[in-house]
Design a protein around this motif. Structure first.
Motif, mmCIF file in Angstrom:
data_model
loop_
_atom_site.group_PDB
_atom_site.id
_atom_site.type_symbol
_atom_site.label_atom_id
_atom_site.label_comp_id
_atom_site.label_asym_id
_atom_site.label_seq_id
_atom_site.Cartn_x
_atom_site.Cartn_y
_atom_site.Cartn_z
ATOM 1 N N LEU A 287 0.838 -1.204 0.000
ATOM 2 C CA LEU A 287 0.000 0.000 0.000
ATOM 3 C C LEU A 287 0.870 1.250 0.000
ATOM 4 N N ARG A 288 1.981 1.213 0.730
ATOM 5 C CA ARG A 288 2.884 2.370 0.757
ATOM 6 C C ARG A 288 3.473 2.648 -0.628
ATOM 7 N N GLN A 289 3.636 1.591 -1.407
ATOM 8 C CA GLN A 289 4.152 1.768 -2.767
ATOM 9 C C GLN A 289 3.114 2.414 -3.688
ATOM 10 N N VAL A 290 1.869 1.948 -3.588
ATOM 11 C CA VAL A 290 0.859 2.355 -4.572
ATOM 12 C C VAL A 290 -0.012 3.517 -4.108
ATOM 13 N N ASP A 291 -0.127 3.704 -2.771
ATOM 14 C CA ASP A 291 -0.984 4.775 -2.262
ATOM 15 C C ASP A 291 -0.457 5.245 -0.906
ATOM 16 N N PRO A 292 0.668 5.973 -0.901
ATOM 17 C CA PRO A 292 1.258 6.398 0.372
ATOM 18 C C PRO A 292 0.340 7.291 1.202
ATOM 19 N N VAL A 293 -0.565 8.012 0.552
ATOM 20 C CA VAL A 293 -1.479 8.889 1.299
ATOM 21 C C VAL A 293 -2.382 8.071 2.213
ATOM 22 N N MET A 294 -2.988 7.011 1.677
ATOM 23 C CA MET A 294 -3.853 6.167 2.499
ATOM 24 C C MET A 294 -3.041 5.355 3.504
ATOM 25 N N ALA A 295 -1.856 4.926 3.120
ATOM 26 C CA ALA A 295 -1.009 4.149 4.033
ATOM 27 C C ALA A 295 -0.663 4.958 5.275
ATOM 28 N N ALA A 296 -0.469 6.256 5.103
ATOM 29 C CA ALA A 296 -0.125 7.113 6.239
ATOM 30 C C ALA A 296 -1.312 7.368 7.151
ATOM 31 N N ARG A 297 -2.512 7.115 6.644
ATOM 32 C CA ARG A 297 -3.711 7.399 7.438
ATOM 33 C C ARG A 297 -3.989 6.311 8.467
ATOM 34 N N TRP A 298 -3.592 5.059 8.177
ATOM 35 C CA TRP A 298 -3.993 3.935 9.020
ATOM 36 C C TRP A 298 -2.897 3.510 9.987
ATOM 37 N N HIS A 299 -3.325 2.995 11.126
ATOM 38 C CA HIS A 299 -2.384 2.397 12.082
ATOM 39 C C HIS A 299 -1.802 1.132 11.463
ATOM 40 N N PRO A 300 -0.493 0.866 11.639
ATOM 41 C CA PRO A 300 0.131 -0.302 11.010
ATOM 42 C C PRO A 300 -0.500 -1.642 11.378
ATOM 43 N N GLU B 117 10.120 5.985 17.994
ATOM 44 C CA GLU B 117 11.203 5.046 17.709
ATOM 45 C C GLU B 117 11.733 4.401 18.981
ATOM 46 N N LEU B 118 11.624 5.090 20.104
ATOM 47 C CA LEU B 118 12.094 4.551 21.374
ATOM 48 C C LEU B 118 11.235 3.387 21.852
ATOM 49 N N CYS B 119 9.909 3.550 21.725
ATOM 50 C CA CYS B 119 8.978 2.552 22.268
ATOM 51 C C CYS B 119 8.378 1.641 21.207
ATOM 52 N N GLY B 120 8.506 2.019 19.930
ATOM 53 C CA GLY B 120 7.885 1.223 18.884
ATOM 54 C C GLY B 120 6.378 1.362 18.839
ATOM 55 N N VAL B 121 5.851 2.456 19.387
ATOM 56 C CA VAL B 121 4.410 2.701 19.442
ATOM 57 C C VAL B 121 4.012 3.665 18.331
ATOM 58 N N THR B 122 2.913 3.344 17.636
ATOM 59 C CA THR B 122 2.391 4.239 16.602
ATOM 60 C C THR B 122 1.079 4.839 17.081
ATOM 61 N N CYS B 123 0.939 6.159 16.961
ATOM 62 C CA CYS B 123 -0.286 6.864 17.337
ATOM 63 C C CYS B 123 -0.879 7.497 16.086
ATOM 64 N N VAL B 124 -2.211 7.524 16.013
ATOM 65 C CA VAL B 124 -2.867 8.046 14.813
ATOM 66 C C VAL B 124 -3.601 9.361 15.056
ATOM 67 N N THR B 125 -3.486 9.937 16.253
ATOM 68 C CA THR B 125 -4.010 11.281 16.495
ATOM 69 C C THR B 125 -3.013 12.053 17.338
ATOM 70 N N GLU B 126 -3.066 13.381 17.234
ATOM 71 C CA GLU B 126 -2.191 14.216 18.048
ATOM 72 C C GLU B 126 -2.462 14.007 19.530
ATOM 73 N N ASP B 127 -3.737 13.815 19.866
ATOM 74 C CA ASP B 127 -4.121 13.630 21.258
ATOM 75 C C ASP B 127 -3.468 12.369 21.835
ATOM 76 N N SER B 128 -3.563 11.257 21.091
ATOM 77 C CA SER B 128 -2.974 10.012 21.590
ATOM 78 C C SER B 128 -1.449 10.110 21.627
ATOM 79 N N TRP B 129 -0.846 10.876 20.696
ATOM 80 C CA TRP B 129 0.599 11.070 20.702
ATOM 81 C C TRP B 129 1.037 11.819 21.957
#
Length: 397
Positions: free
Chosen positions: A138-151, A376-388
């Motif tokens: 998905l990152r290859q063909v549609d990076p915009v949508m790939a960036a929207r979703w949690h891994p 990068e320290l914790c390996g945690v991905t957040c999808v909103t500023e609030d959760s970050w």
């Protein structure tokens, strides 16, 4: 005009909908998938007749337990007809409920993609691969949508890649084209958006004990009796050779599946269940109900942030019609919720200028637009500023 009341379970959505209906000659439309089913008022947390205060409620107690579960198109078709009927009587339709993909179906018309029937994964073998493989593609063909979703959100990642495989074009490109088409159809001038949205929000640390207390009240009101009735319905169907599909419809409601082990043990007569074991099953079942309810509330809030808000951002002017109301302090309900909502609705219906959403409550400023950040320290991905921000302050970090 159409008014929507969004929010997670236990935040006071139904109360606000009734309050607005009493003040503005409105009628309420239920958009909670579980409350569509007839009966079971406790387990589905239906608003009581007294709490409705004489306001007509539609699509409540609407379908039978054994009826096929509604898909989005079923709800959209029925709700659209109800909205027409309400307007024909000169009244204001107010939609309320926690099944927010029902809400999206009425708010947004994405027929090119979302209205299409999804293809089985067998049509595209890569969709059966591990999630990281699908995401890499998905990152290859549609990076915009790939960036929207949690891994880890396999369903959304798979759906975005599936759209590319099916149409030969990135989903992000298709959505952008739909947006341009809407603007072109308006002659280049965006017409007023005839929707008003209230997001009823309670801070998580306050909501958690509130939800636990609600489960305790449900128990006192007869939760066990109601789930026992459901279980007897299951047994009758099984005896008639019609086993129930527990993965669909009302059988997925929070309360029944968590208490099913207790219900089966308590109904067994050979050998009779040990009272101590029964009490333990009941206690663990009720605790599971509380955990599931808290998890569902988090899921609903995340859906609004990552599925409703991004689509609003894509629609010109729509974010200026989304107002966050803070129900954390219930003693200030009138001051912080009912009166501001009524004032905004009055201006909306009169065609007057609306206040800036961020000025209505501090909660509005805390519900940030979706993003994607990885620690990068914790390996945690957040999808909103609030959760970050919460992660950065967390003990784990």
């Amino acid at each position: 005009p159409l008014v929507f009341v969004l929010g997670s379970t236990g935040t006071g959505k139904s109360e606000l909908a009734v309050e607005l209906a009493t003040r503005f000659n409105g009628e309420v439309i239920n958009s909670d998938a579980m409350q569509l089913y007839k009966g079971l008022p406790i387990i589905t947390n239906k608003i009581t007749p007294a709490e409705r205060r004489g306001v007509p409620h539609h699509l409540l107690d609407h379908i039978g337990l054994d009826d096929p579960p509604w898909v989005v198109d079923d709800f959209k078709r029925a709700a659209t007809q109800v909205i027409r009927d309400i307007r024909s009587r000169g009244r204001l339709p107010i939609l309320v409920g926690g099944t927010h993909y029902y809400t999206n179906a009425l708010l947004f018309d994405q027929v090119l993609v979302e209205g299409e029937k999804e293809e089985p994964s067998s049509s595209f073998p890569i969709l059966s691969e591990p999630t990281d493989v699908i995401l890499a593609k998905l990152r290859q063909v549609d990076p915009v949508m790939a960036a929207r979703w949690h891994p880890n959100d396999r369903r959304k990642i798979s759906r975005s890649l599936e759209i590319f495989l099916k149409y030969g074009r990135p989903a992000s490109e298709i959505y952008a084209e739909q947006k341009r088409r809407r603007e072109t159809e308006d002659g280049g001038d965006v017409s007023p958006w005839q929707n008003l949205l209230f997001w009823v929000h309670t801070e998580p640390e306050t909501l958690k004990p509130r939800l636990d207390g609600r489960v305790d009240k449900m128990l006192a009101a007869g939760l066990l009796d109601e789930t026992r009735q459901m279980f007897e319905h299951v047994r009758r169907n099984e005896a008639a050779g019609q086993p129930v599909d527990f993965t669909r419809g009302i059988w997925q409601s929070i309360g029944f599946k968590e208490l099913e082990p207790y219900l089966r043990a308590s109904s067994s007569s050979s050998p009779p269940a040990d009272p101590t074991a029964l009490a333990s099953l009941q206690s663990s079942g009720l605790e599971a109900v509380k955990v599931s309810t808290r998890q569902y509330a988090k899921y609903q809030t995340r859906w609004i942030r990552t599925k409703v808000v991004p689509l609003l951002q894509d629609h010109p002017g729509a974010m200026s019609r989304l107002f966050v109301l803070d129900t954390t302090d219930t003693s200030r309900w009138a001051e912080q919720v009912a009166d501001p909502a009524a004032s905004i609705t009055r201006s909306f219906l009169a065609g007057d200028p609306l206040p800036e959403p961020a000025s209505v409550s501090p909660a509005a400023r805390s519900q940030n637009a979706p993003c994607q950040r990885t620690c990068e320290l914790c390996g945690v991905t957040c999808v909103t500023e609030d959760s970050w921000e919460k992660h950065l302050k967390s003990r784990r970090h």
